[in-house]
Scaffold this motif. Structure first.
Motif, short mmCIF file in Angstrom:
data_model
loop_
_atom_site.label_atom_id
_atom_site.label_comp_id
_atom_site.label_asym_id
_atom_site.label_seq_id
_atom_site.Cartn_x
_atom_site.Cartn_y
_atom_site.Cartn_z
N GLY A 40 9.64 -50.60 53.08
CA GLY A 40 10.50 -49.60 52.47
C GLY A 40 9.68 -48.81 51.48
N ARG A 41 10.30 -47.87 50.81
CA ARG A 41 9.60 -47.03 49.84
C ARG A 41 10.23 -47.22 48.48
NH1 ARG A 41 7.37 -42.43 51.79
NH2 ARG A 41 6.30 -42.40 49.78
N LEU A 42 9.42 -47.11 47.44
CA LEU A 42 9.90 -47.16 46.06
C LEU A 42 9.34 -45.99 45.28
CD1 LEU A 42 9.46 -50.94 45.02
CD2 LEU A 42 11.59 -49.77 45.64
N ALA A 43 10.11 -45.51 44.33
CA ALA A 43 9.63 -44.55 43.35
C ALA A 43 10.36 -44.84 42.05
CB ALA A 43 9.88 -43.11 43.79
N SER A 44 9.66 -44.70 40.95
CA SER A 44 10.30 -44.90 39.66
C SER A 44 10.26 -43.60 38.87
CB SER A 44 9.63 -46.02 38.88
OG SER A 44 8.32 -45.65 38.48
N LEU A 45 11.30 -43.39 38.10
CA LEU A 45 11.37 -42.26 37.17
C LEU A 45 11.47 -42.84 35.77
CD1 LEU A 45 12.44 -41.06 39.95
CD2 LEU A 45 13.55 -39.33 38.56
N ILE A 46 10.50 -42.56 34.94
CA ILE A 46 10.49 -43.07 33.58
C ILE A 46 10.88 -41.91 32.66
CG2 ILE A 46 9.14 -44.13 31.73
CD1 ILE A 46 7.87 -44.42 35.25
N VAL A 47 12.01 -42.06 32.00
CA VAL A 47 12.49 -41.06 31.05
C VAL A 47 12.16 -41.56 29.65
CG1 VAL A 47 14.47 -39.75 30.24
CG2 VAL A 47 14.38 -40.51 32.62
N SER A 48 11.44 -40.76 28.88
CA SER A 48 11.05 -41.19 27.55
C SER A 48 11.31 -40.08 26.54
CB SER A 48 9.56 -41.58 27.51
OG SER A 48 8.74 -40.44 27.73
N ALA A 49 11.51 -40.49 25.29
CA ALA A 49 11.73 -39.53 24.20
C ALA A 49 11.44 -40.23 22.89
CB ALA A 49 13.17 -39.00 24.22
N THR A 50 11.30 -39.44 21.84
CA THR A 50 11.01 -40.03 20.53
C THR A 50 12.24 -40.68 19.92
OG1 THR A 50 11.38 -37.85 19.54
CG2 THR A 50 9.09 -38.47 20.02
N ASP A 51 13.44 -40.37 20.43
CA ASP A 51 14.62 -41.10 19.98
C ASP A 51 15.33 -41.68 21.19
OD1 ASP A 51 17.38 -39.22 20.36
OD2 ASP A 51 15.44 -38.17 20.38
N ARG A 52 15.91 -42.85 21.00
CA ARG A 52 16.49 -43.61 22.11
C ARG A 52 17.66 -42.88 22.76
NH1 ARG A 52 20.36 -47.30 23.39
NH2 ARG A 52 19.71 -49.12 24.63
#
Length: 726
Positions: free
Chosen positions: A633-645
């Motif tokens: 199968g296939r996987l992809a991750s999306l990492i969302v980041s910011a200086t405040d939670r």
């Protein structure tokens, strides 16, 4: 008459080309490196295409830049990399585009005997004249070393006219490897494997070849001589006048490899890694582009060098996770090497004693070929491996080496042989705890504990590099003398070994010790020469090193990594333990390994002890297939980041709402990442899981277009085929 318009790709995070008019008198071709105006500045870019059209309102190309043009294959690689990883095309170009710097060319000067003896003769001057006799030209440094004097003595003789300076030709960037310099004595299995690889190189070089270039797995047990075998493919490549690239996961630690290459070819390969800088870097680039450099050994970035006629790519230790680039453009070097080989029309050799499951499945599907080396060179046996069940044979209180392992160490050192203690934890202790209030020392920038490094007297974060002095009192409750280290790192094991074996010669091998790469190289050479009795090391000792006197390997905590949520945790643990136990018995004497574990019945540990690697791979592959995980199968991750939670979580939820997954696609999350804070940025993860027949990149692009663009400090990083799940 329509003017010529150039579509220029600029190495910035831009996913488009920009149109510029080509002035009269300048003739450009696709791949040329040019300077163009962009906003208030002049930028360097690459001509991606040319067309005829109206150019009256376009800015003009300023001129051509003195840099090697990008070949069609390299431009196609940029396009493919951008499409596959979803990185902006300009970001992909930044991996490839190498520009000349400002480092000046330093003239080489030699000296030779030219005039009468000096008025004042000293013993040092006499030694210089004796070496210089005959009129040969020497460099100042060489003459001084051979005469056993300082360079100042040479300068004094030049000032008096006894010696004269002579301009020397520029030193070549690299000597050409000689395929016939030293023919190795190969076993029957090695000869057959070498012949198969050399035939693939020769076939790809034939003018009439139209078949796709092959990808071949060189699958050999530890100590089987894989390096010597693929050297013969390199020899065939050089013999045919083409260029060879050898990719390595730890190029900074490969001094032994460079010496082995030199012993086979009469010269070292040209090295390419982050330590190559200045004028040397420019000359290597020019030599690769012109074809004068015939063999390169390099880290990940060497894959994007502008080879003129690439005839072979070797990916050594192809299973290594270090080949995954996690920052910026996220790509796996092994996979990109396969793509570049096909674009260049050259074979790719993937070498490993513990191939990745993805590679093994590609062999089973006939996408890759396979050449096997089932035995160690010289008929040597693989090490015998036995477990130490820490539930029944625990170490004494306050210690981390069981009595059984200590007895094995004593027998080994008494016999004048070497032992390796392996623990994949840097520093002294992974956690510092206050006995009074329970406070744990943690990083202010990351959701991670600070690791004590007693040799440096510091608490260090291994994620962002934050370091602080070990406090005398607890920062939470103020208690003095209440801080205690919890758990072992290699420094703590070294302390225990020093207590148990005070007369032994010990070396601790860890990538974060003072002295950097040069110190590691010197210490690895000392171990190989037998100048240490007991070696304590992290995973860097598992990567292909050959220690002829090492007969014992002790694995202190084999269970590290088995409880991870990473779907590749079992495979990676098995590969690491198989590699590190394979350091034993590579010389004349047989080897053995002992493995301290709380889970001797775990499938990974059981397979390691029994030597049933094939059974482990079959079961692990079947489990991956049943779960629809890569390579099924296939996987992809999306990492969302910011200086405040709150901002990171809010954008992650907005992404999830707009996903609208079609059949065959599952979107999970957002969930706070296991490492929720890194370098002051709060992180949320979404995971995309698809079947093999889904066009994953198309779905991701359409999804991101539908979602509102990130604002403020919010960033979204897409990782296709993620290797890390932290």
């Amino acid at each position: 008459m329509d003017a010529t318009v150039a579509e220029i790709l600029i190495p910035l995070a831009l996913d488009q080309t920009y149109s510029y008019a080509v002035p009269e008198g300048i003739v450009l071709a696709p791949g040329d490196v040019v300077a163009v105006p962009l906003g208030p500045r002049s930028r360097v870019g690459v001509v991606w295409s040319l067309r005829l059209g109206g150019a009256s309102n376009l800015k003009q190309v300023e001129g051509r830049v003195d840099a090697p043009p990008l070949s069609p294959a390299l431009r196609r690689l940029v396009d493919w990399l951008s499409w596959y990883t979803l990185a902006p095309k300009g970001s992909a170009l930044s991996l490839v585009l190498r520009l000349p710097g400002d480092a000046p060319e330093v003239a080489r000067v030699g000296v030779r005997l030219a005039g009468p003896p000096p008025a004042r003769m000293t013993p040092a001057r006499a030694r210089v004249l004796a070496v210089a006799e005959g009129g040969l030209v020497h460099t100042k440094r060489d003459l001084a070393q051979r005469a056993g004097v300082g360079v100042g003595v040479i300068d004094g003789l030049v000032d008096e006219g006894t010696l004269e300076t002579v301009a020397l030709r520029p030193e070549p960037v690299a000597e050409r490897p000689d395929p016939g310099y030293a023919h190795p004595a190969l076993s029957e299995h090695q000869r057959a494997a070498a012949a198969a690889l050399a035939a693939a190189v020769a076939t790809a070089a034939a003018p009439a070849t139209s078949a796709p270039s092959p990808v071949i797995l060189l699958d050999g047990v530890t100590g089987s001589g894989k390096t010597e075998v693929y050297f013969e493919a390199v020899a065939e490549c050089v013999r045919l006048g083409r260029q060879a690239l050898i990719l390595m996961p730890e190029i900074a630690l490969t001094s032994v490899f460079l010496e082995r290459f030199s012993a086979r070819f009469g010269t070292k390969p040209t090295a390419w890694h982050s330590g190559v800088s200045g004028r040397r870097r420019e000359r290597v680039l020019a030599g690769v582009a012109s074809g004068d450099v015939r063999a390169v050994a390099g880290a990940r970035s060497a894959l994007f060098l502008p080879f003129r006629d690439l005839g072979l790519v070797v990916v050594d230790e192809e299973h290594e996770s270090a080949y995954k680039q996690e920052d910026g453009v996220t790509y796996h070097t092994r996979d990109m090497a396969v793509v570049r080989g096909r674009l260049e029309g050259c074979p790719v050799v993937l070498a490993s004693a513990t191939p990745a499951i993805e590679t093994r499945v590609n062999v089973a599907r006939k996408r890759f070929g396979r050449v096997a080396l089932p035995e160690r060179f010289g008929g040597r046996r693989l090490p015998d491996i036995r477990p130490i069940d820490l539930r029944a044979d625990p170490p004494p209180p306050g210690r981390f080496l069981s009595e059984s392992l200590v007895a094995e160490l004593r027998a080994t050192t008494s016999a004048g042989e070497q032992a390796l203690l392996f623990l994949n934890r840097r520093g002294y202790a992974p956690l510092t705890l206050c006995r009074s209030c329970g406070h744990r020392s943690s990083c202010p920038n990351c959701s991670a504990w600070l690791v004590e490094h007693r040799f440096r007297r510091s608490l260090v974060c291994h994620h962002c590099g934050h370091a602080e002095r070990v406090p005398e009192s607890c920062v939470a409750c103020g208690s003095v003398g209440s801080l205690v280290p919890c758990g072992p790192g290699v420094e703590r094991i070294a302390e225990e070994v020093a207590t148990l074996f005070p007369d032994s010669r010990r070396i601790v091998l860890s990538s974060d010790f003072p002295g950097g790469t040069e110190r590691l190289r010197a210490e690895l050479a000392a171990v190989a020469a037998g100048d240490a009795d007991i070696v304590i090391g992290t995973q860097l000792v598992a990567k292909g090193h050959n220690f002829p006197s090492m007969t014992l390997v002790g694995v202190l905590d084999a269970d590290i990594g088995l409880t991870s949520g990473d779907p590749r945790a079992a495979e990676r643990t098995f590969q690491l333990l198989q590699q590190v136990t394979g350091r034993a018995g590579r010389g004349a004497k047989p080897g053995r390994a002992v493995v301290q574990t709380y889970q001797p019945d775990h499938p990974v540990i059981a397979a390691l002890i029994s030597g049933e690697a094939e059974r482990f791979y079959r079961e692990e592959t079947a489990a991956r297939e049943a779960a629809g995980l890569p390579p099924f199968g296939r996987l992809a991750s999306l990492i969302v980041s910011a200086t405040d939670r709150a901002s990171a979580e809010q954008h992650g939820r907005a992404l999830a709402r707009m996903a609208d997954p079609p059949p065959g696609v599952t979107v999970l999350g957002p969930a706070e990442a296991p490492l929720a804070l890194i370098r002051g940025r709060h992180r949320f993860r979404l995971l995309v899981k698809t079947t093999r027949d889904v066009r994953l990149q198309d779905f991701l692009r359409e999804w991101l277009i539908r979602t509102e663009k990130p604002r403020g400090s919010v960033r979204v990083q897409v990782d296709v085929d993620p290797q890390s799940f932290l």
